[in-house]
Design a protein around this motif. Sequence first.
Motif, PDB file in Angstrom:
ATOM      1  N   GLY A   1      43.110  44.887  32.893  1.00 41.87           N
ATOM      2  CA  GLY A   1      44.010  43.810  33.317  1.00 41.87           C
ATOM      3  C   GLY A   1      44.000  43.550  34.818  1.00 41.87           C
ATOM      4  N   ALA A   2      43.115  44.248  35.552  1.00 41.37           N
ATOM      5  CA  ALA A   2      43.078  44.103  37.015  1.00 41.37           C
ATOM      6  C   ALA A   2      42.568  42.727  37.448  1.00 41.37           C
ATOM      7  CB  ALA A   2      42.199  45.189  37.625  1.00 41.37           C
ATOM      8  N   GLY A   3      41.754  42.102  36.587  1.00 45.99           N
ATOM      9  CA  GLY A   3      41.195  40.790  36.936  1.00 45.99           C
ATOM     10  C   GLY A   3      39.673  40.801  37.050  1.00 45.99           C
ATOM     11  N   LYS A   4      39.037  41.897  36.644  1.00 45.99           N
ATOM     12  CA  LYS A   4      37.586  42.028  36.811  1.00 45.99           C
ATOM     13  C   LYS A   4      36.834  40.937  36.023  1.00 45.99           C
ATOM     14  CE  LYS A   4      37.547  46.317  35.222  1.00 45.99           C
ATOM     15  NZ  LYS A   4      38.995  46.449  34.898  1.00 45.99           N
ATOM     16  N   SER A   5      37.146  40.820  34.729  1.00 46.68           N
ATOM     17  CA  SER A   5      36.430  39.831  33.912  1.00 46.68           C
ATOM     18  C   SER A   5      36.713  38.416  34.404  1.00 46.68           C
ATOM     19  CB  SER A   5      36.843  39.921  32.440  1.00 46.68           C
ATOM     20  OG  SER A   5      36.575  41.214  31.966  1.00 46.68           O
ATOM     21  N   THR A   6      37.951  38.170  34.796  1.00 42.28           N
ATOM     22  CA  THR A   6      38.299  36.826  35.294  1.00 42.28           C
ATOM     23  C   THR A   6      37.473  36.504  36.541  1.00 42.28           C
ATOM     24  OG1 THR A   6      40.546  37.176  34.473  1.00 42.28           O
ATOM     25  CG2 THR A   6      40.230  35.373  36.027  1.00 42.28           C
TER      26      THR A   6
END
Length: 250
Positions: free
Chosen positions: A40-45
Motif C-alpha cells: 500500500g506504499a504506492g509502488k505499483s501506482t
Amino acid sequence: MNALEIKNLSYRYSDGTEALKNISVSISEGERVGLIGPNGAGKSTLLLHLNGLLPEESMTSVISVFGTPVTKPHLPQIRSEVGLLFQDPDDQLFCPTVFEDVAFGPSQWGEPREALPAIVSQALTQVGLVGFEDRTPHHLSRGEKRRVCLAGVLACRSKMLVLDEPTSDLDPRGRRELLTLLRRLPLTQVIATHDLELVVELCSRVILLDKGTVVAQGSTVDLLSNEPLMLAHGLEKPHILRHAHPHISH
Ligand code: ADP
C-alpha cells in the motif's frame, strides 16, 4: 540526460485514495534501482505512471523518460521505451504461442512481418528460451512465463525495464535465473519488490516509499542496513547484510 525524472508527482484514485504525494525521483541511464516499501506504499501506482497507464487526467509534464514528457502525444514512444513487467505474468501473456506473444510488441511498433522471426529468436535466446516459439504460454512454468514477458520487452528494444514484484511467485532456481538475467541486461531497471535480498544483489540504489511519499533514498547497503528505518516502515534488514562487512558488487 536522466532515464527518469519525476518532479512533485501526486496522484489520487477516483475513490479519493491519495496514493502518491509529492514524489520527486531521478534515475540515471543504466542504473538499477530498487523501489521498496510496505504493502500500500504506492509502488505499483508509481510504476504505472512510468508509461502512462493511469487515467489521462493524472498525466502532467512532471514525469519524463529519457527527456520525453509522459503525456498523451508521446505515449507510443514512451511505451516502446519503457517495458513494464506486471506482477502476474498471466496478465501479460495473451497469445496462443510464445512466438506471437514476443512478436506482438515489435509488430505494433512497425517492424515488418519478415523481420519478426529473427527478432523473436534473438529475444528468446537472451532469456534462455531457445526453441520455445511454438509453445503455449499458459502451459509454461512461472519462471518461464516471466522470461517470455521479458523477451517481449527485449524484442521492443525498450531502454528501461520496470518490474513489479518479479520474484514473488518463483522457486529458488527460477529466482536465481531471473536475477542472473537481469544482472546481465545493460538496461535501466526499476524493480519494485519485497525481495530485499534481490535488491541487495542487483541494485546499487534504493528508494523507500511509505504512505505515498519517498521516506528515504540512497545506497542500498546504507539504507537496508539501517534497522530502525527498515522496521519503522514494515521491512526487515536482509540476512545478507547481517554480516559485518558485506562484499557486494553490482
Ligand atoms: P503498493 O504497490 O506499494 O502495495 P499500491 O500502489 O498498490 O501500493 O497502492 C497505493 C495506495 O493506493 C493504497 O492505499 C491502495 O489501497 C490504493 N489503491 C491502489 N489501487 C487502487 C485503485 N485502483 N483504486 C483505489 N485505490 C487504489
